[in-house]
Design a protein around this motif. Structure first.
Motif, mmCIF file in Angstrom:
data_model
loop_
_atom_site.group_PDB
_atom_site.id
_atom_site.type_symbol
_atom_site.label_atom_id
_atom_site.label_comp_id
_atom_site.label_asym_id
_atom_site.label_seq_id
_atom_site.Cartn_x
_atom_site.Cartn_y
_atom_site.Cartn_z
ATOM 1 N N PHE A 186 0.786 -1.085 -0.238
ATOM 2 C CA PHE A 186 0.123 0.299 -0.066
ATOM 3 C C PHE A 186 0.723 1.577 -0.253
ATOM 4 O O PHE A 186 0.350 2.118 -0.809
ATOM 5 C CB PHE A 186 -0.904 -0.423 1.151
ATOM 6 N N GLU A 187 1.636 1.508 1.563
ATOM 7 C CA GLU A 187 2.526 2.302 0.944
ATOM 8 C C GLU A 187 3.310 3.216 -0.454
ATOM 9 O O GLU A 187 3.417 4.214 -0.282
ATOM 10 C CB GLU A 187 3.540 2.572 1.389
ATOM 11 N N SER A 188 3.409 2.104 -1.097
ATOM 12 C CA SER A 188 4.806 2.336 -2.672
ATOM 13 C C SER A 188 3.028 2.853 -3.603
ATOM 14 O O SER A 188 4.021 3.989 -4.461
ATOM 15 C CB SER A 188 4.747 1.250 -3.406
ATOM 16 N N PHE A 189 2.481 3.251 -3.043
ATOM 17 C CA PHE A 189 1.206 3.868 -4.356
ATOM 18 C C PHE A 189 1.144 5.312 -3.741
ATOM 19 O O PHE A 189 0.114 6.195 -4.349
ATOM 20 C CB PHE A 189 -0.357 3.451 -4.026
ATOM 21 N N ARG A 190 1.929 5.420 -2.709
ATOM 22 C CA ARG A 190 1.792 6.989 -2.437
ATOM 23 C C ARG A 190 2.449 8.333 -3.356
ATOM 24 O O ARG A 190 2.664 9.759 -3.551
ATOM 25 C CB ARG A 190 3.090 7.459 -1.180
ATOM 26 N N THR A 191 3.024 7.802 -3.794
ATOM 27 C CA THR A 191 3.868 8.229 -4.984
ATOM 28 C C THR A 191 3.213 8.314 -6.479
ATOM 29 O O THR A 191 3.366 9.313 -7.344
ATOM 30 C CB THR A 191 4.813 7.331 -5.735
ATOM 31 N N VAL A 192 1.790 8.032 -6.634
ATOM 32 C CA VAL A 192 0.889 7.654 -7.630
ATOM 33 C C VAL A 192 0.312 9.028 -7.941
ATOM 34 O O VAL A 192 -0.112 9.734 -7.301
ATOM 35 C CB VAL A 192 -0.452 6.331 -8.202
ATOM 36 N N THR A 193 0.684 9.817 -9.347
ATOM 37 C CA THR A 193 0.080 11.488 -10.347
ATOM 38 C C THR A 193 -0.988 11.354 -10.568
ATOM 39 O O THR A 193 -1.710 12.242 -10.122
ATOM 40 C CB THR A 193 1.730 11.920 -9.872
ATOM 41 N N ALA A 194 -1.195 10.111 -10.703
ATOM 42 C CA ALA A 194 -2.616 9.926 -11.190
ATOM 43 C C ALA A 194 -3.519 9.991 -10.379
ATOM 44 O O ALA A 194 -3.500 9.756 -9.476
ATOM 45 C CB ALA A 194 -2.991 8.254 -12.359
ATOM 46 N N GLU A 195 -4.435 10.638 -10.679
ATOM 47 C CA GLU A 195 -6.152 10.788 -10.330
ATOM 48 C C GLU A 195 -7.040 9.244 -10.148
ATOM 49 O O GLU A 195 -6.856 9.034 -11.614
ATOM 50 C CB GLU A 195 -7.030 12.077 -11.001
#
Length: 294
Positions: free
Chosen positions: A217-226
């Motif tokens: 889960f924590e790796s998805f903090r970097t997702v810039t997409a809406e």
């Protein structure tokens, strides 16, 4: 809703494997990535509902229909490469993914800055991958001896898809019920239909994907997409905690829970989704269309 006029084409993934897709509609491109025990044709109703506003690409993930086979070392990275090949060919910055396909789309959004908007329906991100690695051994043994029905029962419990009333049934009875379901589908299948029996071997790759992405889960903090994060109140209970976690972690996330909808509500009725509803697909498509049009 108009009937989709589907054309076919293929792209070549990073490792040289052919990835086939169907295409319909007009406007900006949207790639729709199906879930487990599904194929590209599992979302024709969704494609029809989006086709007035978008050119919809429906790829077959590996091991199905128009696409090449899984690799022995198949992984999430392979799935992302396959999706990237279709996104590039389509010129797409938007994608929709369901279940394991939703998990792949989310991982792609983490790795591919070109993805600007993604919509996910019950993405298969769980906290602990160990249970999935455990049942895969039994599943592989069952398929190796031709016990497709037994393997599907094993995967149903492994993916926590079994409703409460099935959990108290003897396993032998569940296998017989599953075999009858497979036989009935095959009798009623139209030419070109990819049946559940044909799809059963793909379950191994789905289990490995769920296990590989578990607890990330924590790796998805970097997702810039809406992100439009969707699910149903009658969906898979094991996936709801993951959606709750993702809703707090993803930087640009809007969450919708549809009352009474289940895990298959975005997909066409049939196969593993016998209670599917065109009205539910239309409602989900309306939300997806509004999100992608913003």
């Amino acid at each position: 809703m108009r009937a989709a006029e589907l054309t076919q084409d293929t792209v070549t993934s990073h490792d040289g494997t052919s990835i086939g897709y169907y295409k319909t509609g007009q406007g900006p491109a949207v790639v729709v990535l199906h879930g487990s025990m599904e194929s590209a044709r599992s979302h024709t109703l969704l494609a029809e509902a989006l086709a007035d506003d978008f050119t919809v690409y429906l790829p077959d993930r590996r091991g199905r229909g128009l696409s090449g086979p899984h690799r022995p070392d198949h992984s999430v990275a392979t799935e992302v490469e396959d999706l990237e090949a279709v996104l590039t060919a389509a010129g797409a910055t938007r994608a929709f993914g369901v279940s394991a396909g939703g998990a792949v789309v989310l991982e792609a959004a983490r790795k591919l800055p070109a993805l600007e908007k993604i919509a996910l329906y019950e993405p298969a991100i769980v906290a602990d991958g160990a249970p999935h690695r455990a049942w895969l051994t039994r599943f592989d043994e069952e398929l190796a001896r031709g016990d497709i029905a037994g393997g599907m029962v094993t995967s149903m419990f492994g993916f926590e898809m079994a409703p409460a009333f099935l959990k108290v049934m003897p396993r032998g009875l569940l296998k017989r019920m599953t075999e009858k379901m497979l036989a009935k589908e095959e009798r009623q299948a139209t030419p070109g239909t990819i049946t559940m029996r044909q799809l059963a071997p793909t379950i191994h790759a789905e289990g490995t994907i769920v296990a590989e992405l578990a607890g990330t889960f924590e790796s998805f903090r970097t997702v810039t997409a809406e992100v439009l994060l969707m699910g149903g109140t009658k969906g898979l209970p094991g996936l709801e905690p993951g959606r709750a976690a993702l809703a707090t972690i993803l930087p640009h996330c809007h969450r919708i829970e549809f009352p009474g909808y289940n895990h298959g509500s975005s997909s066409d009725p049939g196969g593993v989704n016998p209670t599917g509803s065109p009205a539910a697909v239309e409602k989900i498509a309306t939300e997806v269309k509004a999100f992608f049009n913003q």
